[in-house]
Enzyme design. Structure first.
Site, PDB file in Angstrom:
ATOM      1  N   ASP A  10       0.850  -1.179   0.000  1.00  0.00           N
ATOM      2  CA  ASP A  10       0.000   0.000   0.000  1.00  0.00           C
ATOM      3  C   ASP A  10       0.894   1.242   0.000  1.00  0.00           C
ATOM      4  O   ASP A  10       2.080   1.172   0.352  1.00  0.00           O
ATOM      5  CB  ASP A  10      -0.887  -0.042   1.241  1.00  0.00           C
ATOM      6  CG  ASP A  10      -1.691   1.221   1.433  1.00  0.00           C
ATOM      7  OD1 ASP A  10      -2.424   1.602   0.503  1.00  0.00           O
ATOM      8  OD2 ASP A  10      -1.582   1.831   2.511  1.00  0.00           O
ATOM      9  N   ASP A  12      -0.191   5.131   0.995  1.00  0.00           N
ATOM     10  CA  ASP A  12      -0.402   6.078   2.091  1.00  0.00           C
ATOM     11  C   ASP A  12      -0.403   5.376   3.432  1.00  0.00           C
ATOM     12  O   ASP A  12      -1.195   4.462   3.676  1.00  0.00           O
ATOM     13  CB  ASP A  12      -1.721   6.833   1.896  1.00  0.00           C
ATOM     14  CG  ASP A  12      -1.667   7.792   0.725  1.00  0.00           C
ATOM     15  OD1 ASP A  12      -0.695   8.557   0.632  1.00  0.00           O
ATOM     16  OD2 ASP A  12      -2.603   7.781  -0.096  1.00  0.00           O
ATOM     17  N   THR A 107      -2.454   1.207  -4.570  1.00  0.00           N
ATOM     18  CA  THR A 107      -3.008   2.313  -3.801  1.00  0.00           C
ATOM     19  C   THR A 107      -4.441   2.655  -4.184  1.00  0.00           C
ATOM     20  O   THR A 107      -4.855   2.448  -5.333  1.00  0.00           O
ATOM     21  CB  THR A 107      -2.128   3.571  -3.967  1.00  0.00           C
ATOM     22  OG1 THR A 107      -2.715   4.671  -3.267  1.00  0.00           O
ATOM     23  CG2 THR A 107      -1.968   3.945  -5.427  1.00  0.00           C
ATOM     24  N   SER A 108      -5.174   3.215  -3.219  1.00  0.00           N
ATOM     25  CA  SER A 108      -6.525   3.720  -3.483  1.00  0.00           C
ATOM     26  C   SER A 108      -6.505   5.126  -4.061  1.00  0.00           C
ATOM     27  O   SER A 108      -7.563   5.674  -4.384  1.00  0.00           O
ATOM     28  CB  SER A 108      -7.352   3.709  -2.193  1.00  0.00           C
ATOM     29  OG  SER A 108      -7.604   2.390  -1.771  1.00  0.00           O
ATOM     30  N   LYS A 138     -10.180  -1.143  -3.089  1.00  0.00           N
ATOM     31  CA  LYS A 138     -10.192  -1.761  -1.766  1.00  0.00           C
ATOM     32  C   LYS A 138     -11.468  -1.355  -1.027  1.00  0.00           C
ATOM     33  O   LYS A 138     -11.918  -0.231  -1.175  1.00  0.00           O
ATOM     34  CB  LYS A 138      -8.965  -1.309  -0.967  1.00  0.00           C
ATOM     35  CG  LYS A 138      -7.632  -1.592  -1.654  1.00  0.00           C
ATOM     36  CD  LYS A 138      -6.494  -0.921  -0.876  1.00  0.00           C
ATOM     37  CE  LYS A 138      -5.189  -1.014  -1.643  1.00  0.00           C
ATOM     38  NZ  LYS A 138      -4.076  -0.325  -0.936  1.00  0.00           N
ATOM     39  N   ASP A 163      -1.715  -0.790   6.132  1.00  0.00           N
ATOM     40  CA  ASP A 163      -1.875  -0.106   7.412  1.00  0.00           C
ATOM     41  C   ASP A 163      -3.332   0.220   7.710  1.00  0.00           C
ATOM     42  O   ASP A 163      -3.611   0.954   8.663  1.00  0.00           O
ATOM     43  CB  ASP A 163      -1.057   1.189   7.430  1.00  0.00           C
ATOM     44  CG  ASP A 163      -1.694   2.269   6.583  1.00  0.00           C
ATOM     45  OD1 ASP A 163      -1.842   3.405   7.067  1.00  0.00           O
ATOM     46  OD2 ASP A 163      -2.062   1.991   5.422  1.00  0.00           O
TER      47      ASP A 163
END
Length: 205
Positions: A10, A12, A107-108, A138, A163
């Site tokens: 991931d 961020d 990543t989102s 996600k 995270d």
């Protein structure tokens, strides 16, 4: 721990410390949209912006959600002043190179924001999968399945590092082993990415 064919990270909060920027943007958006801070704070990490907005503004139609998400992203694009690598990230990237272990960032964020934050942190991933690359973000498994497919690795042979709960849910749904930061419950629990560097190095011996 066991040997993995690829590591899927991931961005961020995992590879890039952008927490302050993420939170500033979401709170600014919430103030503009008339959404209470206590509604947005539990949802501001880990989900794609449209998912979060649809949850806190269920009255919006799909076009309204899209407009609101675009505004929220605009608030993030230029906010890079305190975006840096997370603790242990540099050690992990050295270990991945030394072990010749394929890796990707999943990543989102959209590609523009991901490239901006990764650039600010001085990180150039060999593969970047963003929210624009799959029909579902996600916590659906699609982003991690896409990354594994692009690397040519079975999802079950990947280690997903996250995270946030939506990210961990996505990794599990993809069939990967999940490593969790921030005290979350994963197959592997990490204090920081330096711990992962050590574990991968020991396992390779």
């Amino acid at each position: 721990m066991r040997r993995f064919a690829a590591v899927l990270l991931d961005m961020d909060g995992t590879l890039v410390d952008s927490d302050a920027a993420v939170e500033r943007a979401w709170l600014a958006w919430a103030a503009e949209a008339g959404v209470a801070a206590d509604q947005i704070i539990p949802r501001m990490h880990g989900n794609p912006a449209p998912t979060t907005i649809a949850a806190v503004q269920p009255h919006l139609d799909p076009a309204g959600v899209e407009r609101a998400a675009a505004r929220q992203l605009e608030l993030q694009y230029g906010d890079l002043d305190d975006v840096v690598p997370t603790a242990g990230a540099a050690r992990l990237l050295v270990a991945l190179k030394e072990l010749d272990l394929p890796w990707a960032v999943v990543t989102s964020a959209d590609r523009r924001l991901a490239l901006a934050r990764l650039g600010a942190a001085g990180i150039d991933p060999p593969l970047l999968v963003t929210v624009e690359d799959t029909p579902r973000g996600k916590p659906a498994p699609d982003p991690y399945l896409e990354a594994a497919a692009r690397l040519g690795v079975p999802p079950g042979d990947c280690l997903v590092v996250e995270d946030s709960q939506p990210g961990l849910d996505a990794g599990r749904a993809a069939g990967a082993t999940v490593a969790a930061l921030r005290g979350l419950d994963g197959d592997v629990r990490l204090g920081d990415l330096g711990d992962l560097a050590d574990l991968l190095t020991v396992e390779s011996r």
